[in-house]
Design an enzyme around this catalytic site. Sequence first.
Site, PDB file in Angstrom:
ATOM      1  N   GLN A  46     -19.673   3.977 -60.217  1.00 37.93           N
ATOM      2  CA  GLN A  46     -20.138   5.173 -59.440  1.00 37.93           C
ATOM      3  C   GLN A  46     -21.795   5.197 -59.615  1.00 37.93           C
ATOM      4  O   GLN A  46     -22.348   5.070 -60.478  1.00 37.93           O
ATOM      5  CB  GLN A  46     -19.643   6.387 -60.162  1.00 37.93           C
ATOM      6  CG  GLN A  46     -18.294   7.154 -59.770  1.00 37.93           C
ATOM      7  CD  GLN A  46     -18.489   7.647 -58.223  1.00 37.93           C
ATOM      8  OE1 GLN A  46     -19.517   7.847 -57.717  1.00 37.93           O
ATOM      9  NE2 GLN A  46     -16.941   8.087 -57.950  1.00 37.93           N
ATOM     10  N   GLU A  76      -4.699  -0.788 -57.482  1.00 36.53           N
ATOM     11  CA  GLU A  76      -5.953  -1.010 -56.823  1.00 36.53           C
ATOM     12  C   GLU A  76      -5.737  -2.405 -56.187  1.00 36.53           C
ATOM     13  O   GLU A  76      -5.145  -3.204 -56.490  1.00 36.53           O
ATOM     14  CB  GLU A  76      -6.973  -1.456 -58.233  1.00 36.53           C
ATOM     15  CG  GLU A  76      -8.260  -1.676 -57.409  1.00 36.53           C
ATOM     16  CD  GLU A  76      -9.023  -0.926 -56.570  1.00 36.53           C
ATOM     17  OE1 GLU A  76      -9.251  -1.940 -55.614  1.00 36.53           O
ATOM     18  OE2 GLU A  76      -9.143   0.056 -56.827  1.00 36.53           O
ATOM     19  N   CYS A 127     -14.832  11.969 -51.447  1.00 40.32           N
ATOM     20  CA  CYS A 127     -16.226  11.993 -51.147  1.00 40.32           C
ATOM     21  C   CYS A 127     -16.636  12.141 -49.543  1.00 40.32           C
ATOM     22  O   CYS A 127     -17.581  12.300 -49.103  1.00 40.32           O
ATOM     23  CB  CYS A 127     -16.867  10.581 -51.415  1.00 40.32           C
ATOM     24  SG  CYS A 127     -15.999   9.247 -50.474  1.00 40.32           S
ATOM     25  N   CYS A 144     -38.343   7.571 -44.681  1.00 40.66           N
ATOM     26  CA  CYS A 144     -37.015   6.727 -45.478  1.00 40.66           C
ATOM     27  C   CYS A 144     -35.825   7.461 -44.974  1.00 40.66           C
ATOM     28  O   CYS A 144     -35.879   8.609 -44.976  1.00 40.66           O
ATOM     29  CB  CYS A 144     -37.217   6.929 -46.982  1.00 40.66           C
ATOM     30  SG  CYS A 144     -35.772   6.191 -47.852  1.00 40.66           S
TER      31      CYS A 144
END
Length: 451
Positions: free
Chosen positions: A283, A333, A408, A79
């Site tokens: 998230q 946004e 991130c 995987c």
Amino acid sequence: MKPKRNSVVEVRIEGLGPNGRGLARADGLTFEVDDALPGDRVQARVRRVRGGAAEARTVAVLEPGLRRIPAVCEHFGTCGGCLWQGVSYEDQVRLKMGMVRDALGRLGIAFPFEDATAAAEPFFYRNKMEFSFGQQGDEVVLGLHVRGKFDRVFDLRRCHLQSEASNRVVDAIRAFARSAGLRVYDLRSHRGLLRFVTVREGKGTGEVMVNLVTSEEPFPERAGVVEAVLRAAPEVVTVIHTVNRRKAQVATGDEMTVLHGEGFIRERLAEFTFRVSPTSFFQTNPRQAERLYDLVAEYADLLRGERALDLYCGTGAIAMFLARQAGSVLGVESSEEAVRDALRNCAENRVEGCGFAPGDAGPVLRQLRRQGERFDVAAVDPPRAGMHPGALQALIELAPLRIVYVSCNPEALAADASRLLAAGYRAERARLVDLFPQTAHCETVVKLVKR
């Protein structure tokens, strides 16, 4: 002499690249090596050579730089999901901290890092998984992609990332598909029915959603799928059938039908409850997300009456955490659907003082500056690529007193932080928050203060 494709080389791993691959230098090349960690001496098979760079995969660890441990998952190695399951979780956090420091260091940046916020639960933490259908001979398989192979799916027996309920859902759908003789969608002929199964779970509520994605071929057996899923996993509160008419192999579609329940689940973070639909962004690790948002609010250090800006606010989670102390919060946004979700989340949780502006960050920030708007704090949580240069310049010109930057991607963080430091900000605090155990991904939070 440069090595050729499929040749085996021996290299010493010096560090990690942005994707978590080992980095080595030999024969005038920089190697990115899969399944290798800093300090390892490995034999690796070369897969590609281009210019001064080469890609390779470890075939033998001759001398480990870090102690290896047995992987929990039987699919580890096959995987592509869990890159680092073969090392202790403590070492994983240290490796991530090194990746962030290295990315910043390449631009001459050194932040005052605090101790990392490691995950209390390094397994069974994900709230969303997408499983793919495949074919092995005449048999339907349902699982995940073989690492590096977009067209090969292995039959999943047990995944350790989401939950046991998710594993039971996969087992039930696969068994039903086999017994009913359902056909898997073929990427070449574009015929067949079954494409994906997406499972979403509210870690704070225990509610589970199953979204079955198929082609537009007739699907009279779908009621039977619902019955099989509910028998196997009573935690499932809603089942959705999504039809994807496009050739693109994605787990979204053009038409959704709710087969059971309300068509959404609820998730809880701290005192807030969020509605999560099949297409909502949320998230992936909600337990760590709550700690992340608390940290953002702590770094923001808002006083009563101060104004906060939440850039790339999504469905409003950070804005709601900031609203506990702020006089007002404005979220920005680009997705109008996310803005609608943010407004609903605030209304359902009776959060006051939050407003939302739909639009790209750069134009909205420039408009706010023209209007003479001032903000004490800006929370910034951009996409993986970081802030658009124009948006970053607009933020610098708006000149909030404090910026809390959530990233991130260490490389993008370094690039954006370099510009902010040059514009007169200084880094006061920084911390790594691990939202993705067993992988090379992580989040970094930095508090920058105007000099």
